[in-house]
Design a protein around this motif. Structure first.
Motif, PDB file in Angstrom:
ATOM      1  N   GLY A 203       0.835  -1.190   0.000  1.00  0.00           N
ATOM      2  CA  GLY A 203       0.000   0.000   0.000  1.00  0.00           C
ATOM      3  C   GLY A 203       0.873   1.244   0.000  1.00  0.00           C
ATOM      4  N   LEU A 204       0.244   2.371  -0.256  1.00  0.00           N
ATOM      5  CA  LEU A 204       0.983   3.632  -0.265  1.00  0.00           C
ATOM      6  C   LEU A 204       1.142   4.200   1.142  1.00  0.00           C
ATOM      7  N   ASN A 205       0.106   4.092   1.943  1.00  0.00           N
ATOM      8  CA  ASN A 205       0.046   4.758   3.238  1.00  0.00           C
ATOM      9  C   ASN A 205       0.446   3.828   4.377  1.00  0.00           C
ATOM     10  N   PRO A 206       0.766   4.375   5.554  1.00  0.00           N
ATOM     11  CA  PRO A 206       1.026   3.520   6.712  1.00  0.00           C
ATOM     12  C   PRO A 206      -0.143   2.570   6.965  1.00  0.00           C
ATOM     13  N   HIS A 207       0.171   1.338   7.307  1.00  0.00           N
ATOM     14  CA  HIS A 207      -0.847   0.307   7.575  1.00  0.00           C
ATOM     15  C   HIS A 207      -1.768   0.098   6.376  1.00  0.00           C
ATOM     16  N   ALA A 208      -1.240   0.355   5.169  1.00  0.00           N
ATOM     17  CA  ALA A 208      -2.034   0.235   3.939  1.00  0.00           C
ATOM     18  C   ALA A 208      -3.329   1.028   4.031  1.00  0.00           C
ATOM     19  N   GLY A 209      -3.240   2.200   4.658  1.00  0.00           N
ATOM     20  CA  GLY A 209      -4.376   3.105   4.718  1.00  0.00           C
ATOM     21  C   GLY A 209      -5.304   2.902   5.889  1.00  0.00           C
ATOM     22  N   GLU A 210      -5.131   1.827   6.637  1.00  0.00           N
ATOM     23  CA  GLU A 210      -5.985   1.563   7.814  1.00  0.00           C
ATOM     24  C   GLU A 210      -7.474   1.721   7.454  1.00  0.00           C
ATOM     25  N   GLN A 211      -7.879   0.987   6.390  1.00  0.00           N
ATOM     26  CA  GLN A 211      -9.279   0.993   5.925  1.00  0.00           C
ATOM     27  C   GLN A 211      -9.780   2.413   5.637  1.00  0.00           C
ATOM     28  N   GLY A 212      -8.918   3.232   5.095  1.00  0.00           N
ATOM     29  CA  GLY A 212      -9.320   4.577   4.707  1.00  0.00           C
ATOM     30  C   GLY A 212      -9.067   5.648   5.729  1.00  0.00           C
ATOM     31  N   HIS A 213      -8.691   5.285   6.945  1.00  0.00           N
ATOM     32  CA  HIS A 213      -8.477   6.288   7.991  1.00  0.00           C
ATOM     33  C   HIS A 213      -7.135   7.004   7.834  1.00  0.00           C
ATOM     34  N   LEU A 214      -6.192   6.362   7.121  1.00  0.00           N
ATOM     35  CA  LEU A 214      -4.873   6.976   6.910  1.00  0.00           C
ATOM     36  C   LEU A 214      -4.606   7.243   5.432  1.00  0.00           C
ATOM     37  N   GLY A 215      -5.659   7.349   4.657  1.00  0.00           N
ATOM     38  CA  GLY A 215      -5.523   7.585   3.220  1.00  0.00           C
ATOM     39  C   GLY A 215      -6.384   6.621   2.442  1.00  0.00           C
ATOM     40  N   ARG A 216      -6.873   7.062   1.289  1.00  0.00           N
ATOM     41  CA  ARG A 216      -7.809   6.252   0.519  1.00  0.00           C
ATOM     42  C   ARG A 216      -7.223   5.685  -0.778  1.00  0.00           C
ATOM     43  N   GLU A 217      -5.923   5.886  -1.002  1.00  0.00           N
ATOM     44  CA  GLU A 217      -5.332   5.388  -2.249  1.00  0.00           C
ATOM     45  C   GLU A 217      -5.456   3.871  -2.382  1.00  0.00           C
ATOM     46  N   GLU A 218      -5.339   3.159  -1.279  1.00  0.00           N
ATOM     47  CA  GLU A 218      -5.473   1.699  -1.335  1.00  0.00           C
ATOM     48  C   GLU A 218      -6.877   1.299  -1.779  1.00  0.00           C
ATOM     49  N   ILE A 219      -7.873   1.994  -1.291  1.00  0.00           N
ATOM     50  CA  ILE A 219      -9.269   1.669  -1.615  1.00  0.00           C
ATOM     51  C   ILE A 219      -9.625   2.114  -3.025  1.00  0.00           C
ATOM     52  N   GLU A 220      -9.195   3.316  -3.393  1.00  0.00           N
ATOM     53  CA  GLU A 220      -9.654   3.910  -4.647  1.00  0.00           C
ATOM     54  C   GLU A 220      -8.757   3.603  -5.846  1.00  0.00           C
ATOM     55  N   VAL A 221      -7.480   3.293  -5.598  1.00  0.00           N
ATOM     56  CA  VAL A 221      -6.554   3.077  -6.713  1.00  0.00           C
ATOM     57  C   VAL A 221      -6.021   1.647  -6.727  1.00  0.00           C
ATOM     58  N   VAL A 222      -5.404   1.218  -5.636  1.00  0.00           N
ATOM     59  CA  VAL A 222      -4.667  -0.039  -5.655  1.00  0.00           C
ATOM     60  C   VAL A 222      -5.599  -1.250  -5.717  1.00  0.00           C
ATOM     61  N   ALA A 223      -6.540  -1.344  -4.809  1.00  0.00           N
ATOM     62  CA  ALA A 223      -7.401  -2.532  -4.729  1.00  0.00           C
ATOM     63  C   ALA A 223      -8.166  -2.805  -6.019  1.00  0.00           C
ATOM     64  N   PRO A 224      -8.777  -1.792  -6.663  1.00  0.00           N
ATOM     65  CA  PRO A 224      -9.492  -2.075  -7.919  1.00  0.00           C
ATOM     66  C   PRO A 224      -8.600  -2.666  -9.003  1.00  0.00           C
ATOM     67  N   VAL A 225      -7.347  -2.192  -9.099  1.00  0.00           N
ATOM     68  CA  VAL A 225      -6.423  -2.747 -10.091  1.00  0.00           C
ATOM     69  C   VAL A 225      -6.117  -4.205  -9.769  1.00  0.00           C
ATOM     70  N   LEU A 226      -5.858  -4.490  -8.506  1.00  0.00           N
ATOM     71  CA  LEU A 226      -5.552  -5.869  -8.121  1.00  0.00           C
ATOM     72  C   LEU A 226      -6.731  -6.789  -8.406  1.00  0.00           C
ATOM     73  N   GLU A 227      -7.933  -6.325  -8.155  1.00  0.00           N
ATOM     74  CA  GLU A 227      -9.113  -7.158  -8.420  1.00  0.00           C
ATOM     75  C   GLU A 227      -9.246  -7.476  -9.905  1.00  0.00           C
ATOM     76  N   ARG A 228      -9.017  -6.483 -10.773  1.00  0.00           N
ATOM     77  CA  ARG A 228      -9.111  -6.715 -12.216  1.00  0.00           C
ATOM     78  C   ARG A 228      -8.078  -7.728 -12.683  1.00  0.00           C
ATOM     79  N   LEU A 229      -6.850  -7.578 -12.208  1.00  0.00           N
ATOM     80  CA  LEU A 229      -5.795  -8.467 -12.677  1.00  0.00           C
ATOM     81  C   LEU A 229      -5.901  -9.862 -12.072  1.00  0.00           C
ATOM     82  N   ARG A 230      -6.416  -9.946 -10.851  1.00  0.00           N
ATOM     83  CA  ARG A 230      -6.668 -11.280 -10.276  1.00  0.00           C
ATOM     84  C   ARG A 230      -7.711 -12.028 -11.111  1.00  0.00           C
ATOM     85  N   ALA A 231      -8.683 -11.295 -11.629  1.00  0.00           N
ATOM     86  CA  ALA A 231      -9.716 -11.925 -12.460  1.00  0.00           C
ATOM     87  C   ALA A 231      -9.134 -12.506 -13.738  1.00  0.00           C
TER      88      ALA A 231
END
Length: 331
Positions: A203-231
């Motif tokens: 993740g980009l942020n400490p604790h991978a964003g802590e479910q959005g409490h420390l940043g939303r890049e993991e939720i809005e950018v990283v996770a969607p890309v990983l889901e597409r490529l896992r598919a």
């Protein structure tokens, strides 16, 4: 199977690159090396190391070389290189050697390229806009690339490279991240022979964003890309907190780590094995492996520069060239 034929470019002539190149040329390896440099600079570096070189045409066979022979493509410097004092007048020679080697690799004359350290400030002072050899080779080949560093313990690729920290979040978008992961995944398969690689994505942020409490890049950018490529079948673990992603038990099952920015992943890699670390440019039509250190101007001319990274770069480039050739033959 014939030995890989590799272009060796020492880099800044006033730094340790020529001495490292001489060390590699005098050491037995699994490749035939052709050095792109000035003969006088290499001869001076050889004297520092207490040895001598005899220069031959780049097409000379091994039997012609003898004990001290090396294959050379002459690239003259404009000014005589002085140990520890880079001269901007030689900037064009440094870049020309890289371009000539790249052209030869693109033409199929060489199976890969190994590069020593360059001095970016001196190249820019010489009137050439230069951000790095990785960027130069990518522009020359007309392709997108990914920087990955590796040592015997781990491989760490970068989603962003040489950016100020405040610019990283803005540069990290879904399209860029997806391209990076595709290039990394293809290289792990095609260059390292790993059929079904597992990539740990930080993740980009400490604790991978802590479910959005420390940043939303993991939720809005990283996770969607990983889901597409896992598919599509890619094995991707993440987004992971960076502070625990490098634990030995995690690395044991991981083929590469993708860090979001330079100083998130590379300090761990360099601490774990700096001497054996190498810098790879993934995505080029040919393998390129570089040393993982700078010009060490304070050591130039002393004969004390450690050639371990250069020797590791030659070995890694030869291995990748061999894997690529085997895969081509199997098609």
């Amino acid at each position: 199977m014939r030995r890989p034929r590799l272009a060796l470019v020492p880099g800044e002539p006033a730094g340790v690159g020529p001495e490292l190149a001489v060390a590699a040329l005098r050491r037995e390896s699994d490749a035939d090396l052709v050095v792109f440099a000035e003969a006088a600079t290499l001869a001076r570096a050889a004297r520092v190391l207490g040895t001598a070189l005899t220069f031959h045409d780049s097409r000379a066979d091994r039997a012609q070389l003898g004990d001290d022979g090396v294959r050379l493509v002459e690239v003259p410097n404009v000014a005589e290189a002085a140990f520890g004092s880079p001269d901007p007048r030689n900037a064009r020679s440094v870049v020309l050697a890289l371009r000539m080697a790249a052209e030869a690799c693109m033409a199929g004359e060489y199976d890969g390229m190994v590069t020593g350290p360059v001095h970016k400030a001196t190249i820019n002072a010489g009137g050439i806009a230069y951000t790095g050899t990785t960027e130069l080779l990518a522009a020359h080949a007309g392709c997108e690339v990914v920087m990955m560093l590796a040592n015997p313990l781990m491989r760490v690729a970068l989603a962003t490279t040489h950016l100020p920290l405040r610019a990283v979040a803005d540069a990290l978008d879904g399209e860029r991240l997806e391209r990076t992961l595709r290039i990394l995944h293809a290289a792990l398969r095609g260059d390292f022979g790993i059929d079904d690689p597992l990539v740990a994505v930080l993740g980009l942020n400490p604790h991978a964003g802590e479910q959005g409490h420390l940043g939303r890049e993991e939720i809005e950018v990283v996770a969607p890309v990983l889901e597409r490529l896992r598919a599509e079948g890619m094995r991707l673990d993440g987004p992971l907190p960076a502070d625990t992603a490098f634990l030995p038990r995690r690395l044991a099952a991981t083929d590469a780590v993708l860090a979001m920015y330079h100083d998130q992943g590379l300090p761990v890699l360099k601490y774990s094995g700096f001497e054996q670390a190498v810098n790879l440019t993934l995505g080029l039509p040919y393998p390129r492996v570089a040393v993982d250190h700078g010009t060490a101007l304070d050591l130039a001319g002393s004969g004390r520069a450690d050639p371990s990274s250069m020797l590791a770069a030659v070995a890694a480039c030869a291995r990748i060239a061999g894997v690529r050739r085997t895969r081509e033959q199997q098609r």
